[in-house]
Design an enzyme around this catalytic site. Structure first.
Site, PDB file in Angstrom:
ATOM      1  CE  LYS A 205      -1.753  -1.412   3.869  1.00  0.00           C
ATOM      2  NZ  LYS A 205      -2.520  -1.671   4.973  1.00  0.00           N
TER       3      LYS A 205
ATOM      4  CB  THR B  98      -5.708   8.230   7.924  1.00  0.00           C
ATOM      5  OG1 THR B  98      -4.445   8.886   8.616  1.00  0.00           O
ATOM      6  CG2 THR B  98      -6.041   9.606   6.879  1.00  0.00           C
TER       7      THR B  98
ATOM      8  N   GLY C 238      -6.972   3.942  11.547  1.00  0.00           N
ATOM      9  CA  GLY C 238      -7.531   2.690  11.329  1.00  0.00           C
ATOM     10  C   GLY C 238      -7.806   2.246   9.959  1.00  0.00           C
ATOM     11  CB  THR C 239      -6.535   3.961   6.708  1.00  0.00           C
ATOM     12  OG1 THR C 239      -5.237   3.969   7.205  1.00  0.00           O
ATOM     13  CG2 THR C 239      -7.223   5.247   6.892  1.00  0.00           C
ATOM     14  N   GLY C 240      -5.599   0.899   7.646  1.00  0.00           N
ATOM     15  CA  GLY C 240      -5.172  -0.201   7.181  1.00  0.00           C
ATOM     16  C   GLY C 240      -6.206  -1.316   7.712  1.00  0.00           C
ATOM     17  CB  CYS C 241      -7.845  -1.850  10.760  1.00  0.00           C
ATOM     18  SG  CYS C 241      -6.554  -1.833  11.860  1.00  0.00           S
TER      19      CYS C 241
END
Length: 274
Positions: free
Chosen positions: A173, A204, A206-209
């Protein structure tokens, strides 16, 4: 109803971890279940403390789900310690679920470590080989691949290096890079790119989760991997565009933006007697 399990840490502020995963599952119309591996006392500004769940309790939670319910996809997030990783890996081997999406969470949005740095080798050796898809951001890809990433070519090289560690697909990512938010998927043979505009916001958390949970949800719904990533990319972009200014630090994304818009509209109609 498709069923998706998240194995991750708990974020009491609701923006990341188990809480973000379950919200994302619900937004996609799948039934969410959870195995909590760590309790994280955190908010939008800092991580106060972490208490890990005993490995045997992690195993028992996994047993409780799989002995009773068919699981269509598994999202794995924060795994803080080697013994936790080994417990999860043992159960993945035992139950062999389909559609395992591994988000190798290493740091909170504010930079606080969520994974013991000495545990990376254990992650590589025991958990990564089970992943149908690994979703590292650039700092995580650098740690796992053991290289620096400065451009798109470096992202591709890191994806190739990580693929050789045994996972079936790698999505590097590009949210931490300059320019547009470009993600690169490698399936062992070809590269696929997923691009979107970079949205200027500090919110942003928690974007990866959320992104990885959206991919797992779409896989459970029967999408191909490329389509699952494409749909998840659209979902997380909307969630970031309409992120919430909650807290004093990095606020959360809006997991239910479209649903909330329709719900608020319908609610207003009812209140006004229309």
């Amino acid at each position: 109803m498709k069923k998706v399990l998240t194995i991750a840490g708990s974020d009491c502020s609701g923006g990341a971890g188990i809480q973000a995963d379950l919200k994302t599952f619900s937004a996609h119309g799948v039934f969410g279940m959870s195995v909590i591996v760590s309790v994280v006392a955190e908010n939008t500004s800092r991580v106060i403390d972490i208490q890990d769940v005993r490995p045997d309790m992690i195993e028992k939670q996994i047993d409780a789900v799989f002995e009773d319910i068919d699981v269509d996809a598994v999202k794995i997030g924060m795994l803080s310690q080697p013994d936790c990783m080994e417990a999860v890996a043992g159960k993945l081997k035992q139950y062999a679920p389909a559609n395992i999406v591994l988000d190798p969470v290493m740091y909170a949005k504010n930079g606080c470590p969520l994974m013991n740095p000495d545990a990376i080798d254990t992650l590589i050796q025991t958990v990564i080989p089970f992943a149908d898809l690994l979703t590292p951001n650039i700092p995580e890809a650098e740690k796992i691949a053991g290289m620096s990433i400065h451009n798109v070519e470096d992202m591709k090289k890191s994806a190739e290096a990580i693929y050789r560690m045994g996972c079936k697909n790698v999505l590097v990512k590009g949210g931490h890079a300059a320019g547009s938010a470009l993600d690169i998927l490698f399936d062992g043979e070809q590269f696929y790119t997923f691009d979107s505009e970079r949205i200027e916001t500090k919110n942003t958390h928690g974007t990866g989760c959320t992104y990885s949970s959206a991919i797992a949800s779409n896989l459970a719904l029967g999408c191909s991997l490329q389509e699952a990533v494409h749909r998840a990319k659209e979902y997380i972009t909307i969630a970031i565009r309409h992120s919430l200014s909650i807290g004093k630090g990095h606020g959360p994304t809006h997991h239910f933006y479209e649903l909330y818009q329709n719900g608020l509209k319908n609610g207003a109609e009812i209140i006004n007697g229309q």
